[in-house]
Design a protein around this motif. Structure first.
Motif, PDB file in Angstrom:
ATOM      1  N   LEU A  69     -20.543 -22.357  30.815  1.00 21.11           N
ATOM      2  CA  LEU A  69     -19.673 -21.221  30.590  1.00 21.11           C
ATOM      3  C   LEU A  69     -18.802 -21.565  29.386  1.00 21.11           C
ATOM      4  O   LEU A  69     -18.224 -22.646  29.323  1.00 21.11           O
ATOM      5  CB  LEU A  69     -18.786 -21.030  31.832  1.00 21.11           C
ATOM      6  N   VAL A  70     -18.778 -20.651  28.421  1.00 20.89           N
ATOM      7  CA  VAL A  70     -18.007 -20.930  27.211  1.00 20.89           C
ATOM      8  C   VAL A  70     -16.898 -19.893  27.079  1.00 20.89           C
ATOM      9  O   VAL A  70     -17.136 -18.706  27.281  1.00 20.89           O
ATOM     10  CB  VAL A  70     -18.921 -20.882  25.969  1.00 20.89           C
ATOM     11  N   TYR A  71     -15.695 -20.332  26.795  1.00 25.66           N
ATOM     12  CA  TYR A  71     -14.592 -19.366  26.613  1.00 25.66           C
ATOM     13  C   TYR A  71     -13.734 -19.815  25.446  1.00 25.66           C
ATOM     14  O   TYR A  71     -13.338 -20.952  25.342  1.00 25.66           O
ATOM     15  CB  TYR A  71     -13.763 -19.241  27.889  1.00 25.66           C
ATOM     16  N   TRP A  72     -13.447 -18.850  24.565  1.00 22.60           N
ATOM     17  CA  TRP A  72     -12.768 -19.211  23.304  1.00 22.60           C
ATOM     18  C   TRP A  72     -11.289 -19.452  23.501  1.00 22.60           C
ATOM     19  O   TRP A  72     -10.669 -20.114  22.714  1.00 22.60           O
ATOM     20  CB  TRP A  72     -13.053 -18.202  22.219  1.00 22.60           C
ATOM     21  N   HIS A  73     -10.714 -18.885  24.618  1.00 16.58           N
ATOM     22  CA  HIS A  73      -9.394 -19.348  25.029  1.00 16.58           C
ATOM     23  C   HIS A  73      -9.617 -20.231  26.237  1.00 16.58           C
ATOM     24  O   HIS A  73     -10.547 -19.994  27.011  1.00 16.58           O
ATOM     25  CB  HIS A  73      -8.485 -18.182  25.437  1.00 16.58           C
ATOM     26  N   THR A  74      -8.762 -21.213  26.421  1.00 14.90           N
ATOM     27  CA  THR A  74      -8.899 -22.012  27.632  1.00 14.90           C
ATOM     28  C   THR A  74      -8.518 -21.128  28.809  1.00 14.90           C
ATOM     29  O   THR A  74      -7.877 -20.076  28.646  1.00 14.90           O
ATOM     30  CB  THR A  74      -7.991 -23.250  27.598  1.00 14.90           C
ATOM     31  N   LEU A  75      -8.897 -21.562  30.007  1.00 14.45           N
ATOM     32  CA  LEU A  75      -8.631 -20.742  31.188  1.00 14.45           C
ATOM     33  C   LEU A  75      -7.138 -20.480  31.360  1.00 14.45           C
ATOM     34  O   LEU A  75      -6.714 -19.381  31.707  1.00 14.45           O
ATOM     35  CB  LEU A  75      -9.209 -21.428  32.415  1.00 14.45           C
ATOM     36  N   GLU A  76      -6.317 -21.488  31.061  1.00 13.28           N
ATOM     37  CA  GLU A  76      -4.861 -21.330  31.195  1.00 13.28           C
ATOM     38  C   GLU A  76      -4.351 -20.274  30.222  1.00 13.28           C
ATOM     39  O   GLU A  76      -3.533 -19.423  30.573  1.00 13.28           O
ATOM     40  CB  GLU A  76      -4.145 -22.660  30.944  1.00 13.28           C
ATOM     41  N   LYS A  96      -7.757 -17.746  38.719  1.00 13.28           N
ATOM     42  CA  LYS A  96      -7.523 -18.820  39.678  1.00 13.28           C
ATOM     43  C   LYS A  96      -6.439 -19.773  39.170  1.00 13.28           C
ATOM     44  O   LYS A  96      -5.715 -20.386  39.949  1.00 13.28           O
ATOM     45  CB  LYS A  96      -8.828 -19.593  39.944  1.00 13.28           C
ATOM     46  N   THR A  97      -6.380 -19.937  37.848  1.00  6.12           N
ATOM     47  CA  THR A  97      -5.300 -20.790  37.324  1.00  6.12           C
ATOM     48  C   THR A  97      -3.950 -20.133  37.589  1.00  6.12           C
ATOM     49  O   THR A  97      -2.956 -20.814  37.861  1.00  6.12           O
ATOM     50  CB  THR A  97      -5.454 -21.026  35.810  1.00  6.12           C
ATOM     51  N   LEU A  98      -3.935 -18.810  37.502  1.00  5.47           N
ATOM     52  CA  LEU A  98      -2.681 -18.090  37.818  1.00  5.47           C
ATOM     53  C   LEU A  98      -2.332 -18.272  39.290  1.00  5.47           C
ATOM     54  O   LEU A  98      -1.176 -18.476  39.644  1.00  5.47           O
ATOM     55  CB  LEU A  98      -2.830 -16.596  37.511  1.00  5.47           C
ATOM     56  N   GLU A  99      -3.376 -18.213  40.113  1.00  6.98           N
ATOM     57  CA  GLU A  99      -3.173 -18.368  41.545  1.00  6.98           C
ATOM     58  C   GLU A  99      -2.551 -19.727  41.838  1.00  6.98           C
ATOM     59  O   GLU A  99      -1.618 -19.853  42.632  1.00  6.98           O
ATOM     60  CB  GLU A  99      -4.523 -18.238  42.253  1.00  6.98           C
ATOM     61  N   ALA A 100      -3.108 -20.754  41.123  1.00  7.98           N
ATOM     62  CA  ALA A 100      -2.584 -22.100  41.338  1.00  7.98           C
ATOM     63  C   ALA A 100      -1.137 -22.183  40.915  1.00  7.98           C
ATOM     64  O   ALA A 100      -0.343 -22.936  41.497  1.00  7.98           O
ATOM     65  CB  ALA A 100      -3.433 -23.102  40.567  1.00  7.98           C
ATOM     66  N   ALA A 101      -0.755 -21.377  39.884  1.00  8.82           N
ATOM     67  CA  ALA A 101       0.656 -21.373  39.435  1.00  8.82           C
ATOM     68  C   ALA A 101       1.483 -20.358  40.200  1.00  8.82           C
ATOM     69  O   ALA A 101       2.620 -20.043  39.822  1.00  8.82           O
ATOM     70  CB  ALA A 101       0.684 -21.058  37.930  1.00  8.82           C
TER      71      ALA A 101
END
Lengths: 175, 402
Positions: A97-104, A153-158
């Motif tokens: 999976l490639v994403y040009w912005h990091t997940l955060e 999910k990163t938002l969920e973790a935060a």
């Protein structure tokens, strides 16, 4: 699909051979990384299958008849993984999976948009986020669902959001 | 025709059958005889002629001993001969006194002809000459002949004393043959000796090794006198100082001398070809220059390794790829790299072959130069199915330009 402006390296044959000289190689891989991200941003794709890279014009420049070998593709993907721009989807590291912005970064972008548009405290479906009329101007419009879920999910973790995932209903509630 | 004798058609004990031809007519000199349409058998000793069927039955037949044959030839058919039969002329020596009775007691001719009515098999001539050259009859009957001669000499004063069995051309030929045989034997004898020597040498080396080991073990136990004497023995055997063989003491000097010589003869040529020469080229050049006293590749390598410690003007250099070259001490990689960078810029891309052609150096060396340039970060490679091409290193240059 938007037209891609290929960098000069793309028509430079040595770009498609992994360079043995350390410094050169570092530059080469850096160039590849940015090209890959740029390509995936413009084409709004998210999945790289190492077994099928040569069907992809990115890794196969038919004009100069050069292909980037699969091993080199894997090295680039691993480099992208190190900077948080890619992650393998299977154990064999064949699909990425490639994403040009990091997940955060994605998480922040989406959360900022939610805050600005008053969606905090309410629920949005994921379809609304990526395909809805409200987000046409947004960068995450048309984002791959898998990437979207991972960034939420990163938002969920935060503790800024909660994912609601039923079979058909996929939504998120922002706090 | 008077050399023919009546004989038993069975073969003698040592006689070996060679071949058989059919429909042969005998000529006494140029005149036809009534011995026609017969069977001709060639053996190691004789030529047998018999009426058809006589020989297989073991009946009496005509026999011509091959020792009479001085020379034979194929008859060239004259312009007016239309017969298809081929003839072979056998030139014969004088009949022996002890000859058995034959079909004719006297003959005007010293030759007979064999006429092959059904054509001549080409193998007949080769087989005939082979058997005549082998002279099997001599080896088996010499004893008899000598006995006979001794007997004859008493009663027959006309017979010449036997110095040589035959004179004339055949005599010369035979003496030549004898000489050749002798040299042959000598040579094989010499080589037999040599192999013996080699076998011995192995043992000698083994012995000297064990003894030298013993000497080293108990240096003190053996008196100096004994050591010296032993060393003298070894020297006389031509084994070079095996006591310190491991330390290469004497070879060291040799290699140093060799290294100096290499530096002396190669400095100019290496400069001419651009400061670098592969070891294989060096090997060829040096040995061509030496002519006879050739160097072994190992010796050359050892000597080359001694170049640097002796601070001579040329040094051995091994590339990462394992290629070894001799290069001028002052040779500067940077200069080479600059030159190649320039060339690359000029031509955009180059393979090792391109560089070899334009610079007049070997492909191997060209490749090494490109690799060095790459190592210095001034080139980058394009490895495709076409070839390994080198390009100016735009990756690094573009960045510095930005």
């Amino acid at each position: 699909m938007a037209e891609i402006e290929w960098p000069w390296q793309y028509s430079f044959p040595p770009f498609f051979t992994l360079q043995p000289h350390a410094d050169t190689r570092a530059k080469q891989i850096a160039a590849w990384k940015s090209l890959v991200l740029e390509y995936y941003r413009i084409t709004k794709q998210a999945v790289v299958d190492v077994r099928e890279v040569h069907t992809n014009p990115l890794f196969n420049n038919t004009n100069i008849n050069r292909k980037l070998p699969s091993e080199a593709v894997l090295i680039i993907l691993e480099e992208l993984g190190k900077s948080g721009n890619a992650s393998p989807l299977d154990k064999n590291k064949q699909r990425w999976l490639v994403y040009w912005h990091t997940l955060e970064e994605w998480g922040d972008i989406i959360y900022n948009w939610a805050q600005e548009n008053g969606f905090v405290g309410s629920v949005c479906t994921l379809f609304e986020l990526t395909q809805g009329e409200d987000t046409i101007e947004q960068e995450f419009h048309g984002l791959d669902t898998e990437v979207l879920i991972r960034s939420l999910k990163t938002l969920e973790a935060a503790r800024k959001a909660e994912l609601i995932l039923f079979d058909e209903n996929q939504g998120v509630k922002f706090f | 025709m008077n050399r023919f004798e009546y004989a038993d058609s069975r073969l003698m004990p040592n006689e070996v059958y060679a071949r058989r031809d059919m429909a042969v007519r005998l000529y006494d000199g140029d005149t036809k005889t009534n011995f026609e349409g017969g069977e001709l058998i060639l053996t190691s000793h004789r030529i047998l002629w018999g009426r058809p069927g006589d020989i297989p039955r073991g009946n009496t037949c005509l026999s011509l001993s091959l020792r009479y044959v001085v020379f034979f030839e194929e008859e060239n058919p004259g312009p007016f001969s239309f017969g298809r039969s081929k003839k072979i002329i056998l030139h014969l020596s004088e009949p022996a006194v002890d000859k058995m009775p034959g079909p004719a007691d006297n003959s005007l001719y010293n030759y007979v002809k064999l006429s092959f009515k059904e054509g001549l098999d080409s193998h007949f001539i080769t087989q005939l000459s082979d058997t005549i050259i082998k002279r099997v009859w001599e080896t088996s009957t010499t004893g008899l002949i000598v006995l006979n001669n001794a007997h004859d000499n008493q009663g027959n004063s006309k017979l010449l004393p036997q110095i040589k069995p035959r004179t004339g051309i055949i005599g010369i030929e035979r003496s030549l043959q004898a000489k050749q045989k002798e040299t042959d034997q000598n040579i094989s004898l010499a080589f037999r000796d040599l192999t013996k020597l080699m076998d011995m040498a192995k043992d000698m080396v083994a012995i000297s090794k064990t003894i030298s080991a013993k000497i080293r073990e108990r240096q003190g136990d053996i008196t100096e006198d004994e050591t010296v004497r032993f060393k003298a023995y070894l020297m006389s055997l031509g084994i070079d100082d095996p006591v310190t063989r491991d330390a290469y003491k004497s070879s060291n000097e040799y290699f140093e001398q060799l290294a100096k010589q290499l530096a002396y003869i190669l400095e100019e040529p290496i400069k001419e070809v651009g400061g670098m020469m592969t070891l294989t080229d060096v090997y060829c050049r040096v040995n061509r220059a030496r002519g006879m006293e050739l160097l072994s590749p190992e010796d050359l390598l050892h000597a080359s390794r001694r170049l640097a410690p002796l601070s001579l003007p040329i040094v051995l250099r091994s590339f990462d790829s394992g290629v070894m070259v001799l290069q001028i001490h002052s040779h500067d990689d940077n200069a080479v790299v600059d030159r190649i960078t320039e060339l690359l810029k000029e031509r955009e891309s180059m393979t090792a072959e391109d560089l070899a052609q334009s610079e007049g150096i070997s492909v191997l060396l060209a490749r090494e130069r490109l690799l060095v340039t790459e190592k210095y970060g001034k080139a980058c490679r394009d490895d495709s199915i076409e070839a390994l091409k080198f390009y100016p290193n735009l990756f690094l240059e573009e960045i510095s330009n930005d």
